[in-house]
Design an enzyme around this catalytic site. Structure first.
Site, short mmCIF file in Angstrom:
data_model
loop_
_atom_site.label_atom_id
_atom_site.label_comp_id
_atom_site.label_asym_id
_atom_site.label_seq_id
_atom_site.Cartn_x
_atom_site.Cartn_y
_atom_site.Cartn_z
CG ASP A 36 -41.00 -37.38 0.89
OD1 ASP A 36 -40.98 -38.53 1.38
OD2 ASP A 36 -41.35 -37.16 -0.29
CD1 TRP A 85 -39.14 -38.75 -6.07
CD2 TRP A 85 -41.36 -38.51 -6.06
NE1 TRP A 85 -39.67 -39.80 -6.79
CE2 TRP A 85 -41.04 -39.68 -6.81
CE3 TRP A 85 -42.70 -38.17 -5.93
CZ2 TRP A 85 -42.00 -40.50 -7.40
CZ3 TRP A 85 -43.67 -38.97 -6.52
CH2 TRP A 85 -43.31 -40.12 -7.24
CE LYS A 132 -39.59 -45.32 -2.93
NZ LYS A 132 -39.58 -45.37 -4.40
#
Length: 363
Positions: free
Chosen positions: A174, A103, A198
């Site tokens: 992030d 990511w 999440k």
């Protein structure tokens, strides 16, 4: 019927109490005679709800008043473009992107379209264990406009638990897979973004925490309006029709966290859950975790079986026991148990017991 536990990396498990409340209110929200998905985002009742949600989120993370909170579209991938577009004035400016996994590199590749992007590799392997260099050893450039990093990589299950303290650069984080899982020193960051699927709620929104002064930074006249932080700020995150249901559900999640002891209690529970799984792995001769203990994720516990021919059987048996979505990401294989805030300790205990029994029978 056996009790089901959802270990998906996202969209992820939600608290059962939250889903029951949403189900109860779905057809007649706030005695309005309408569903939450039918209410205008311009209505007084909806705007009142969003103000409460923002207040609760600010209180949960102890966000100072010089930071603004935006509820945006596009997921974290949208922010991969929005961050450089909003923080940079020209392509000639440098940015530092910390590479810890899939990511963080995805964000870096996107940033290359908008800046001179320095990719800094901080992930190393020692004694067959992956670890991340301490921040003091990161090769940061003082000339870079900002430093971007991802404190939790969901695919590999590797994490940075250290807080940044680079005072000459803007810090961008992030936090998509770790937001609300532990306390954060917000003052150490200039911008934090996190997609919702999440620990915040169902997919559909991305929350941005940004220093107010940065909202007036953008001089890029070519930035799409929907990605412009200042425009979204001036329109109270409603420049276009927001994902009203996701916003509503995030509010229920924040209420649930507050009622269950806040971030301090959540962080404690997450440590207990992850320790139980890692202890099960470490005390095993069948399961292997490749991450150094200092960089193990408390959200995404990854492991592989010593004998690859047992993978299929492990997944088949675990699903029959009600332990769902344990298959690891296709890039790395193996297994991954995502144990976000909503995963109860009972679910992790059930997985641990299953792993022990499986090893005795097949290992």
């Amino acid at each position: 019927m056996c009790k089901i536990y959802n270990f998906s990396a996202g969209p992820s498990i939600l608290p059962i109490d939250v889903m029951k409340k949403a189900n109860k209110e779905f057809l007649n929200w706030k005695n309005s005679g309408s569903s939450i998905i039918e209410i205008s985002h311009r209505s007084k009742i909806f705007i009142s709800m969003t103000k409460k949600i923002e207040k609760n989120f600010r209180n949960l993370l102890n966000i100072p008043n010089n930071y603004k909170i935006l509820f945006l579209h596009g997921g974290a991938r949208g922010q991969f473009s929005a961050v450089p577009m909003n923080l940079l004035k020209s392509f000639d400016e440098e940015t530092d992107y910390i590479n810890t996994g899939y990511w963080s590199m995805s964000a870096a590749f996107e940033a290359m379209k908008y800046s001179k992007t320095n990719i800094i590799d901080v992930k190393k392997i020692k004694n067959r264990k992956k670890h991340i260099l301490k921040m003091s050893k990161w090769n940061i450039k003082n000339t870079s406009k900002y430093i971007h990093y991802c404190p939790n990589e969901t695919i590999e299950g590797i994490a940075i638990h250290e807080e940044p303290n680079f005072y000459k650069n803007l810090i961008v984080g992030d936090f998509s897979s770790s937001i609300l899982s532990r306390k954060i020193k917000i003052q150490n960051y200039d911008l934090i973004y996190a997609s919702s699927q999440k620990n915040i709620g169902p997919s559909g929104i991305t929350i941005l925490i940004i220093k107010k002064k940065l909202l007036f930074n953008n001089k890029n006249k070519y930035i799409p309006s929907i990605l412009d932080y200042y425009i979204n700020y001036k329109n109270n995150s409603m420049f276009n029709t927001p994902s009203t249901f996701s916003w509503y559900m995030s509010g229920l999640i924040f209420d649930w966290i507050l009622k269950n002891g806040g971030i301090e209690k959540i962080e404690k529970n997450n440590f207990i859950k992850s320790k139980l799984l890692y202890d099960t792995i470490d005390n095993s001769n069948l399961y292997i975790n490749d991450i150094h203990y200092l960089n193990r994720s408390i959200m995404n516990v990854t492991f592989r079986l010593k004998h690859n021919n047992l993978n299929k059987k492990f997944l088949e048996k675990s699903e029959k026991e009600g332990l769902l979505y344990l298959r690891g990401h296709s890039l790395f294989g193996g297994m991954r148990a995502s144990i976000y805030n909503a995963m109860p300790i009972e679910g992790v205990k059930k997985l641990s017991n299953f792993m022990i029994k499986f090893e005795k029978k097949f290992g």
